[in-house]
Scaffold this active site. Structure first.
Site, short mmCIF file in Angstrom:
data_model
loop_
_atom_site.label_atom_id
_atom_site.label_comp_id
_atom_site.label_asym_id
_atom_site.label_seq_id
_atom_site.Cartn_x
_atom_site.Cartn_y
_atom_site.Cartn_z
N GLY A 17 153.02 66.17 -29.05
CA GLY A 17 153.93 65.46 -29.94
C GLY A 17 154.58 66.45 -30.89
O GLY A 17 154.70 66.20 -32.08
N ALA A 18 155.03 67.59 -30.35
CA ALA A 18 155.43 68.73 -31.19
C ALA A 18 156.93 68.86 -31.37
O ALA A 18 157.37 69.76 -32.10
CB ALA A 18 154.89 70.02 -30.57
N SER A 19 157.75 68.02 -30.75
CA SER A 19 159.19 68.30 -30.75
C SER A 19 159.86 68.02 -32.09
O SER A 19 160.91 68.59 -32.38
CB SER A 19 159.88 67.48 -29.64
OG SER A 19 159.71 66.09 -29.88
N SER A 20 159.28 67.17 -32.95
CA SER A 20 159.92 66.84 -34.23
C SER A 20 158.86 66.50 -35.26
O SER A 20 157.66 66.38 -34.96
CB SER A 20 160.88 65.64 -34.06
OG SER A 20 160.15 64.46 -33.74
N GLY A 21 159.31 66.36 -36.50
CA GLY A 21 158.45 65.86 -37.56
C GLY A 21 157.23 66.71 -37.83
O GLY A 21 157.28 67.94 -37.88
N ILE A 22 156.10 66.03 -38.02
CA ILE A 22 154.84 66.70 -38.36
C ILE A 22 154.43 67.69 -37.28
O ILE A 22 153.98 68.80 -37.58
CB ILE A 22 153.74 65.64 -38.58
CG1 ILE A 22 154.03 64.83 -39.84
CG2 ILE A 22 152.36 66.30 -38.66
CD1 ILE A 22 153.16 63.60 -39.99
N SER A 145 146.83 57.74 -40.13
CA SER A 145 147.76 57.31 -41.18
C SER A 145 146.95 56.61 -42.27
O SER A 145 145.86 56.09 -42.01
CB SER A 145 148.79 56.33 -40.60
OG SER A 145 149.55 55.73 -41.64
N TYR A 158 152.21 49.05 -35.70
CA TYR A 158 151.86 50.43 -36.02
C TYR A 158 150.51 50.49 -36.73
O TYR A 158 149.65 51.32 -36.38
CB TYR A 158 152.96 51.03 -36.89
CG TYR A 158 152.73 52.47 -37.30
CD1 TYR A 158 153.08 53.52 -36.45
CD2 TYR A 158 152.17 52.80 -38.53
CE1 TYR A 158 152.88 54.84 -36.81
CE2 TYR A 158 151.97 54.11 -38.90
CZ TYR A 158 152.32 55.13 -38.05
OH TYR A 158 152.11 56.44 -38.42
#
Length: 405
Positions: A17-22, A145, A158
């Site tokens: 999950g590395a393409s954006s954000g955190i 979260s 979510y």
């Protein structure tokens, strides 16, 4: 068995999950610290730009396109990482999607999709990574979260996925501890983070959604990930507001119900119109590969998290706080203390039976007052017997003469 983790400069880290954000910010910082990276996500363009950025800065990273909902792809990702670099030292699950809508406006299919990505994607990642982490020891890190504890309105699907993550990985942690496996399991709980998460979420609102303030930079979460990769730690809150919300939820859930019923929905709405809502990246990447979102001017540092990641500084700060409280308390008591001008009872009682000239002398000198007393205590050569002596004979038994001051 004690879990021993390597320094980042010696690690092979997989970020799913590395393409954006955190995930993107974590990859940048891990590479800068010397880690060798395998970055994975659905979006090939976002991964390619990330690897280029890292390698141009002198880091080492390779990209693998991977959909976390496909168990076979996730297992192949783990095999590829080991085949390329010989091991996996840290595995980070970051991938996540969201829908902003009321509970009744969220379809069962949307609930299933969010659970497939946010929950089952983490399950697939952990099951793929654990055989390799067991071999030499390592860290399994999940980005959960604060909503794993505090569910926000308009975010039911979510929040449900994050609650599921906590339940599953708490159980896994305890199993690994019972087994004595050299693997740490860390849950990181971000508060509201300034990433493209909100503009990338599916939304059925008439405005662009957001999280409740305050906003924190994604670097706050990335620093938690890097700390957990080197230090076995159970959980970390990224942002002091998240920690505060969690405490309030546990200690006063009814109060939190009232507060979030009043402020939760307004706090999830921006003023940017979106009459048709937004489709988001629920089923496919939307090409927004930024690390930071639209609230950069409103972000705040987190002193709470900074101290949580620095135990020595935290201990010193706590010591200074306790010392300051003690000094302030003593100063406050000193300001409110009144002098005691009352003479001791024994002195008053003795002076009542002293000769007038002795009383006068005592006022001007430090000589003790010799009280009148029983005959055994009198000095007949000093003064004659008086009626006061009769009273003192009854007042002071010979066995218990008055004290002399």
């Amino acid at each position: 068995m004690a879990v021993k983790l390597k320094s980042l400069s010696e690690q092979v880290m997989v970020i799913l999950g590395a393409s954006s954000g955190i995930g993107r910010e974590t990859a940048r910082r891990a590479a800068a610290a010397g880690a060798t990276l395998v970055v994975a996500a659905r979006g090939q363009a976002g991964l390619a730009s990330l690897v280029e950025e890292i390698t141009q800065a002198g880091g080492k990273a390779v990209a693998v396109v991977c959909d976390v909902t496909d168990e076979a792809q996730v297992r192949q990702l783990a095999r590829d990482a080991v085949a390329r670099f010989g091991r996996i030292d840290s595995w980070v699950n970051v991938a996540g999607v969201s829908v902003y809508a009321g509970f009744e406006d969220t379809t069962p299919e949307e609930f299933r999709r969010i659970l497939e990505v946010n929950f089952m994607g983490y399950v697939h990642g952990a099951q793929a990574a654990l055989p390799y982490l067991r071999e030499q020891g390592g860290a399994l890190i999940v980005i959960s979260s604060v909503e794993s504890i505090v569910s926000l309105p308009l975010h039911s699907a979510y929040a449900a996925s994050k609650h599921a993550i906590e339940g599953a990985f708490d159980a896994l942690r305890r199993e690994l501890m019972a087994e004595g496996a050299p693997v740490s399991v860390t849950s990181i709980k971000p508060a509201t983070i300034n990433t493209p998460f909100f503009t990338n979420s599916r939304s059925k609102l008439d405005v662009v959604p957001k999280g409740p303030p305050p906003f924190y930079d994604p670097g706050v979460v990335a620093d938690c990930v890097l700390y957990a990769a080197e230090h076995p730690v159970r959980d970390l809150f990224a942002g002091g507001a998240g920690r505060s919300m969690a405490i309030n939820q546990v200690t006063a859930p009814g109060v939190m119900d009232t507060l979030l019923a009043k402020f939760g929905i307004p706090g999830s709405r921006t003023e940017r119109p979106a009459p048709a809502g937004q489709p988001g990246n629920l089923y496919a990447p939307d090409g927004d590969d930024r690390a930071r979102g639209d609230f950069t001017g409103r972000t705040h540092p987190s002193l709470y998290t900074w101290l949580a990641l620095r135990p020595v500084a935290r201990t010193l700060a706590l010591g200074a706080l306790v010392t300051g409280a003690v000094v302030a308390s003593r100063a406050r008591r000193a300001r409110h203390r009144t002098p005691d001008t009352t003479a001791p009872d024994a002195l008053v009682g003795s002076a009542a039976f002293a000769r007038p000239e002795d009383q006068d002398a005592s006022r001007g000198s430090s000589q003790p007052v010799r009280p009148a007393g029983p005959e055994s205590m009198r000095d007949p050569t000093a003064r004659p017997w008086t009626r006061v002596d009769e009273a003192s004979d009854e007042s002071f038994p010979a066995s218990d003469p008055p004290a002399t001051y």
